[in-house]
Design an enzyme around this catalytic site. Structure first.
Site, PDB file in Angstrom:
ATOM      1  N   LYS A  91       4.458   1.428  -5.102  1.00 28.82           N
ATOM      2  CA  LYS A  91       4.945   2.271  -6.202  1.00 28.82           C
ATOM      3  C   LYS A  91       6.474   2.221  -6.233  1.00 28.82           C
ATOM      4  CE  LYS A  91       0.878   5.258  -6.004  1.00 28.82           C
ATOM      5  NZ  LYS A  91       0.346   6.608  -5.730  1.00 28.82           N
ATOM      6  N   ASP A  93      -8.021   7.985   3.008  1.00 29.30           N
ATOM      7  CA  ASP A  93      -7.445   8.519   1.780  1.00 29.30           C
ATOM      8  C   ASP A  93      -7.750   9.996   1.593  1.00 29.30           C
ATOM      9  OD1 ASP A  93      -5.991   8.188  -0.661  1.00 29.30           O
ATOM     10  OD2 ASP A  93      -7.890   8.182  -1.751  1.00 29.30           O
ATOM     11  N   GLU A 139      -9.953   0.936   2.032  1.00 30.25           N
ATOM     12  CA  GLU A 139      -9.797   2.372   1.792  1.00 30.25           C
ATOM     13  C   GLU A 139     -11.137   3.089   1.926  1.00 30.25           C
ATOM     14  OE1 GLU A 139      -7.417   4.236  -1.710  1.00 30.25           O
ATOM     15  OE2 GLU A 139      -9.502   4.154  -2.380  1.00 30.25           O
ATOM     16  N   ARG A 196      30.155   0.616 -11.959  1.00 36.27           N
ATOM     17  CA  ARG A 196      28.915   1.341 -12.242  1.00 36.27           C
ATOM     18  C   ARG A 196      27.695   0.639 -11.673  1.00 36.27           C
ATOM     19  NH1 ARG A 196      27.112   5.395 -11.345  1.00 36.27           N
ATOM     20  NH2 ARG A 196      29.096   6.196 -12.132  1.00 36.27           N
ATOM     21  N   LYS A 204      -9.595  -1.386  -2.255  1.00 42.52           N
ATOM     22  CA  LYS A 204      -9.572   0.015  -2.656  1.00 42.52           C
ATOM     23  C   LYS A 204     -10.896   0.380  -3.322  1.00 42.52           C
ATOM     24  CE  LYS A 204      -5.752   1.953  -2.968  1.00 42.52           C
ATOM     25  NZ  LYS A 204      -4.468   2.580  -3.370  1.00 42.52           N
TER      26      LYS A 204
END
Length: 292
Positions: free
Chosen positions: A147, A231, A209, A112, A179
């Protein structure tokens, strides 16, 4: 005029065992719990030998095969595990990926965990290949983001590369990515870039960004950015942004990147398309382990 540096992925080298072993060992310990594989111990006589094949039950791109092999090896170093495919291979439904022989108990105990890793990582590679194929008529490369599943980043990023995607940054420590919240807290684009460039060593890249062409103009005027993250811009705006950059920085499109939108975004001339979907939304590739 020199051609721009290609950001296309290079041939894939396997991750070192020292990176894989702690993750695989932890997964095995989670599955074994406090008493081990009680089902196998109860039903399979000691000394029983078996042969098994890990196969793809649907078409896709293989990844995580070294991780699956390690799961078998950690449970029982005496198992023989033969690779029938390599990470990055396109495989058809029914294709053999690994052949395992030895103790039936050991094979069943590792099954598994081996399937969980290989199925998950092959799913990431398969989705990445679909994105890479969608933009193959352009010079753009598709890349993952941060992510990723906690503690599986190195494995998932490796699977993205197996699927033909780019590496991007791996964590908070290998590149500076300014960012919108950094800009707001710092006091503006110019201040953020100045502080970043003063902090970065000669080996560290700086990306920033921007949401608008006006912000991009401010970035270009301030200088100091190696890459601009464009973005959530529409394709026509991205095309203008690429023209403004004029090869002075890497142009990365992010936000709203899907399989449906990727071709039009790539056709604007950007260098990179980044999307978290490669890792956070990839379906598991259906794999199975069958005794023969």
């Amino acid at each position: 005029m020199t051609e721009p540096l290609s950001l296309a992925p290079l041939p894939l080298a396997p991750l070192p065992r020292v990176m894989l072993e702690p993750v695989v060992r932890a997964a095995l310990l989670e599955d074994l719990g406090r008493a081990g594989d009680v089902t196998t111990d109860a039903t399979i006589p000691e000394g029983t030998r078996a042969e098994a094949l890990l196969v793809a039950r649907e078409a896709g791109v293989a990844a995580g095969l070294d991780v699956a092999r390690l799961a078998f090896a950690l449970v029982d170093p005496g198992l023989s595990v033969e690779a029938c495919a390599a990470d990055g291979d396109r495989v058809a439904a029914g294709a053999r990926l690994l052949a395992v022989s030895g103790s039936a108990r050991s094979i069943l105990t590792a099954e598994r965990v081996a399937l969980n890793f290989a199925g998950r990582l092959s799913g990431v590679a398969t989705l990445t290949r679909r994105f890479a194929d969608a933009v193959a008529h352009t010079r753009a490369t598709v890349a993952a983001t941060r992510k990723t599943t906690p503690l599986l980043r190195a494995l998932e990023k490796h699977a993205v590369r197996a699927g033909g995607g780019g590496a991007h940054r791996y964590g908070l420590d290998d590149a500076i990515l300014i960012k919108d919240n950094h800009i707001a807290a710092c006091g503006g684009i110019e201040a953020a870039l100045a502080r970043a460039r003063a902090y970065a060593g000669h080996m560290m890249k700086v990306e920033i960004e921007v949401d608008t062409l006006e912000q991009l103009a401010e970035v270009l005027a301030a200088g100091g950015a190696d890459a601009a993250l464009l973005d959530n811009m529409a394709p026509e705006t991205l095309r203008e942004a690429v023209a403004m950059i004029g090869g002075r920085a890497v142009a990365e499109a992010s936000g709203g990147v899907t399989l449906a939108t990727a071709p039009a975004i790539a056709e604007t001339g950007v260098d990179l398309l980044s999307t978290g979907a490669l890792t956070h939304s990839a379906p598991v590739l259906d794999l199975g382990l069958d005794f023969v």
